[in-house]
Design a protein around this motif. Structure first.
Motif, PDB file in Angstrom:
ATOM      1  N   GLY A  57      10.290  75.972  -4.048  1.00  0.00           N
ATOM      2  CA  GLY A  57      11.597  76.134  -4.674  1.00  0.00           C
ATOM      3  C   GLY A  57      11.924  75.073  -5.702  1.00  0.00           C
ATOM      4  N   LEU A  58      10.911  74.384  -6.201  1.00  0.00           N
ATOM      5  CA  LEU A  58      11.117  73.342  -7.212  1.00  0.00           C
ATOM      6  C   LEU A  58      11.038  73.954  -8.607  1.00  0.00           C
ATOM      7  N   PRO A  59      11.706  73.350  -9.585  1.00  0.00           N
ATOM      8  CA  PRO A  59      11.609  73.879 -10.953  1.00  0.00           C
ATOM      9  C   PRO A  59      10.226  73.586 -11.531  1.00  0.00           C
ATOM     10  N   PRO A  60       9.803  74.383 -12.511  1.00  0.00           N
ATOM     11  CA  PRO A  60       8.500  74.117 -13.124  1.00  0.00           C
ATOM     12  C   PRO A  60       8.535  72.799 -13.896  1.00  0.00           C
ATOM     13  N   ARG A  61       7.373  72.211 -14.053  1.00  0.00           N
ATOM     14  CA  ARG A  61       7.294  70.957 -14.806  1.00  0.00           C
ATOM     15  C   ARG A  61       7.540  71.224 -16.284  1.00  0.00           C
ATOM     16  N   LYS A  62       8.159  70.252 -16.939  1.00  0.00           N
ATOM     17  CA  LYS A  62       8.359  70.371 -18.381  1.00  0.00           C
ATOM     18  C   LYS A  62       7.066  70.009 -19.078  1.00  0.00           C
ATOM     19  N   PRO A  63       6.719  70.724 -20.137  1.00  0.00           N
ATOM     20  CA  PRO A  63       5.501  70.358 -20.863  1.00  0.00           C
ATOM     21  C   PRO A  63       5.678  69.004 -21.546  1.00  0.00           C
ATOM     22  N   ALA A  64       4.594  68.260 -21.628  1.00  0.00           N
ATOM     23  CA  ALA A  64       4.636  66.947 -22.275  1.00  0.00           C
ATOM     24  C   ALA A  64       4.912  67.122 -23.761  1.00  0.00           C
ATOM     25  N   LYS A  65       5.693  66.206 -24.301  1.00  0.00           N
ATOM     26  CA  LYS A  65       5.973  66.287 -25.737  1.00  0.00           C
ATOM     27  C   LYS A  65       4.742  65.858 -26.522  1.00  0.00           C
ATOM     28  N   ARG A  66       4.497  66.584 -27.593  1.00  0.00           N
ATOM     29  CA  ARG A  66       3.340  66.315 -28.431  1.00  0.00           C
ATOM     30  C   ARG A  66       3.557  65.039 -29.230  1.00  0.00           C
ATOM     31  N   GLU A  67       2.540  64.195 -29.271  1.00  0.00           N
ATOM     32  CA  GLU A  67       2.599  62.986 -30.086  1.00  0.00           C
ATOM     33  C   GLU A  67       2.446  63.381 -31.553  1.00  0.00           C
ATOM     34  N   PRO A  68       3.153  62.703 -32.456  1.00  0.00           N
ATOM     35  CA  PRO A  68       2.992  63.032 -33.879  1.00  0.00           C
ATOM     36  C   PRO A  68       1.593  62.667 -34.362  1.00  0.00           C
ATOM     37  N   SER A  69       1.120  63.431 -35.332  1.00  0.00           N
ATOM     38  CA  SER A  69      -0.198  63.155 -35.897  1.00  0.00           C
ATOM     39  C   SER A  69      -0.131  61.883 -36.741  1.00  0.00           C
ATOM     40  N   ALA A  70      -1.278  61.388 -37.133  1.00  0.00           N
ATOM     41  CA  ALA A  70      -1.326  60.176 -37.961  1.00  0.00           C
ATOM     42  C   ALA A  70      -0.599  60.413 -39.282  1.00  0.00           C
ATOM     43  N   HIS A  71      -0.739  61.618 -39.813  1.00  0.00           N
ATOM     44  CA  HIS A  71      -0.072  61.955 -41.076  1.00  0.00           C
ATOM     45  C   HIS A  71       1.444  61.956 -40.903  1.00  0.00           C
ATOM     46  N   GLU A  72       1.945  62.548 -39.799  1.00  0.00           N
ATOM     47  CA  GLU A  72       3.380  62.582 -39.535  1.00  0.00           C
ATOM     48  C   GLU A  72       3.924  61.183 -39.240  1.00  0.00           C
ATOM     49  N   LEU A  73       3.114  60.344 -38.646  1.00  0.00           N
ATOM     50  CA  LEU A  73       3.552  59.005 -38.263  1.00  0.00           C
ATOM     51  C   LEU A  73       3.570  58.045 -39.455  1.00  0.00           C
ATOM     52  N   GLU A  74       2.884  58.397 -40.515  1.00  0.00           N
ATOM     53  CA  GLU A  74       2.794  57.510 -41.686  1.00  0.00           C
ATOM     54  C   GLU A  74       4.176  57.142 -42.231  1.00  0.00           C
ATOM     55  N   VAL A  75       5.091  58.107 -42.281  1.00  0.00           N
ATOM     56  CA  VAL A  75       6.453  57.861 -42.760  1.00  0.00           C
ATOM     57  C   VAL A  75       7.129  56.800 -41.903  1.00  0.00           C
ATOM     58  N   TRP A  76       6.936  56.882 -40.588  1.00  0.00           N
ATOM     59  CA  TRP A  76       7.579  55.949 -39.676  1.00  0.00           C
ATOM     60  C   TRP A  76       6.912  54.581 -39.712  1.00  0.00           C
ATOM     61  N   LEU A  77       5.622  54.535 -39.985  1.00  0.00           N
ATOM     62  CA  LEU A  77       4.942  53.248 -40.152  1.00  0.00           C
ATOM     63  C   LEU A  77       5.474  52.526 -41.393  1.00  0.00           C
ATOM     64  N   LEU A  78       5.735  53.281 -42.453  1.00  0.00           N
ATOM     65  CA  LEU A  78       6.336  52.688 -43.657  1.00  0.00           C
ATOM     66  C   LEU A  78       7.744  52.171 -43.351  1.00  0.00           C
ATOM     67  N   GLU A  79       8.494  52.916 -42.538  1.00  0.00           N
ATOM     68  CA  GLU A  79       9.840  52.488 -42.138  1.00  0.00           C
ATOM     69  C   GLU A  79       9.782  51.194 -41.320  1.00  0.00           C
ATOM     70  N   VAL A  80       8.797  51.096 -40.430  1.00  0.00           N
ATOM     71  CA  VAL A  80       8.614  49.866 -39.649  1.00  0.00           C
ATOM     72  C   VAL A  80       8.342  48.695 -40.581  1.00  0.00           C
ATOM     73  N   ASP A  81       7.468  48.899 -41.563  1.00  0.00           N
ATOM     74  CA  ASP A  81       7.148  47.825 -42.510  1.00  0.00           C
ATOM     75  C   ASP A  81       8.369  47.439 -43.336  1.00  0.00           C
ATOM     76  N   LYS A  82       9.230  48.422 -43.642  1.00  0.00           N
ATOM     77  CA  LYS A  82      10.430  48.135 -44.432  1.00  0.00           C
ATOM     78  C   LYS A  82      11.455  47.356 -43.590  1.00  0.00           C
ATOM     79  N   ARG A  83      11.616  47.727 -42.322  1.00  0.00           N
ATOM     80  CA  ARG A  83      12.604  47.061 -41.470  1.00  0.00           C
ATOM     81  C   ARG A  83      12.165  45.664 -41.043  1.00  0.00           C
TER      82      ARG A  83
END
Length: 117
Positions: A57-83
């Motif tokens: 009677g337990l709820p199903p497990r939530k699927p794990a969230k997908r990690e962003p790809s290296a290409h998607e993360l590039e924008v955030w890496l630039l933001e880290v360098d800016k901050r």
């Protein structure tokens, strides 16, 4: 051609032999075959877990969230360098983790603001 039924290992020696035979059999497989076998095993494990959870009677497990790809993360890496332009990161993974934190914060804010539109 009929196959003989195998007996379950009854002694420690038999179980050790069975384990060694499994390793020997796996060593003969190609990487693709090993991946397929692992994928099927993982699917069976999660299906068994889902059936157990449903029976209890337990709820199903939530699927794990997908990690962003290296290409998607590039924008955030630039933001880290800016901050933090002068920060020396103790190791490369620390910078990447900070970028992931920024990306997740942004996604959480966007989800709160826009909801399920």
């Amino acid at each position: 051609m009929t196959r003989k039924k195998r007996k379950a290992p009854s002694t420690a020696f038999d179980s050790r032999r069975a384990r060694l035979a499994a390793f020997a059999g796996a060593a003969k497989l190609t990487p693709e075959e090993r991946s397929e076998r692992a994928r099927k095993g993982a699917a069976a494990m999660w299906a068994k877990d889902a059936a157990r959870r449903e029976a209890e009677g337990l709820p199903p497990r939530k699927p794990a969230k997908r990690e962003p790809s290296a290409h998607e993360l590039e924008v955030w890496l630039l933001e880290v360098d800016k901050r933090w332009p002068d920060r020396e990161w103790p190791y490369a993974e620390a910078r990447r983790r900070q970028a992931l934190i920024l990306a997740r914060e942004y996604m959480a804010r966007a989800e709160m603001e826009y909801g399920d539109e």
